[in-house]
Write a protein that holds these residues in place. Structure first.
Motif, PDB file in Angstrom:
ATOM      1  N   ARG A 120      -0.372  45.963  13.784  1.00  0.00           N
ATOM      2  CA  ARG A 120       0.516  46.910  14.470  1.00  0.00           C
ATOM      3  C   ARG A 120       0.812  48.057  13.511  1.00  0.00           C
ATOM      4  N   SER A 159       2.778  51.376  11.952  1.00  0.00           N
ATOM      5  CA  SER A 159       4.195  51.723  11.822  1.00  0.00           C
ATOM      6  C   SER A 159       4.534  52.724  12.923  1.00  0.00           C
ATOM      7  N   ARG A 160       5.792  52.717  13.334  1.00  0.00           N
ATOM      8  CA  ARG A 160       6.183  53.581  14.443  1.00  0.00           C
ATOM      9  C   ARG A 160       7.675  53.895  14.368  1.00  0.00           C
ATOM     10  N   GLN A 161       8.080  54.868  15.148  1.00  0.00           N
ATOM     11  CA  GLN A 161       9.491  55.221  15.249  1.00  0.00           C
ATOM     12  C   GLN A 161      10.143  54.344  16.310  1.00  0.00           C
ATOM     13  N   LYS A 204      12.525  53.843  11.270  1.00  0.00           N
ATOM     14  CA  LYS A 204      11.098  53.609  11.151  1.00  0.00           C
ATOM     15  C   LYS A 204      10.842  52.100  11.144  1.00  0.00           C
TER      16      LYS A 204
END
Length: 114
Positions: free
Chosen positions: A80, A82-84, A95
């Motif tokens: 997966r 990284s994302r906001q 984050k």
């Protein structure tokens, strides 16, 4: 495979709880007990085999291998990015770090039988 031996423990428990709407959770230990009955093996032997199987599956997944179990499906590690995201309590943006998870893709025959 025809089952001609006594009823496995999981079938007995499922039959007795048919009055409730709760879906029963079957453990690996219960499946092992059923296999021990079906194949006239000691429960401890079957439990030991399952413990070793789980250990080996984990070991191979850590290496990044796919685990294909015929009739059941495929286990594999998925990455997966990284994302906001948002903190649900405060609404503050944050984050979310990249991570790995185990994915499972069900075998076609099993999916069609459901």
């Amino acid at each position: 495979m025809a089952i001609s031996k006594s009823k496995p423990a999981t079938e007995k428990k499922a039959a007795s709880s048919s009055k409730t709407t709760e879906i029963p959770t079957i453990t690996l230990k219960q499946i092992g007990a059923d296999l021990a009955i079906l194949h006239d093996l000691p429960k401890k032997t079957v439990e030991s085999l399952f413990d070793d199987m789980v250990e080996l599956v984990g070991k191979h997944l850590k290496k990044g291998s796919k685990i294909r179990i015929s009739g059941l499906g495929i286990f594999q590690v998925k990455k997966r990015a990284s994302r906001q995201g948002r903190n649900p309590a405060t609404g503050e943006a944050m984050k979310i770090k990249a991570s790995k998870t185990v994915g499972f893709k069900i075998a076609r025959d099993l999916k069609e039988s459901l």
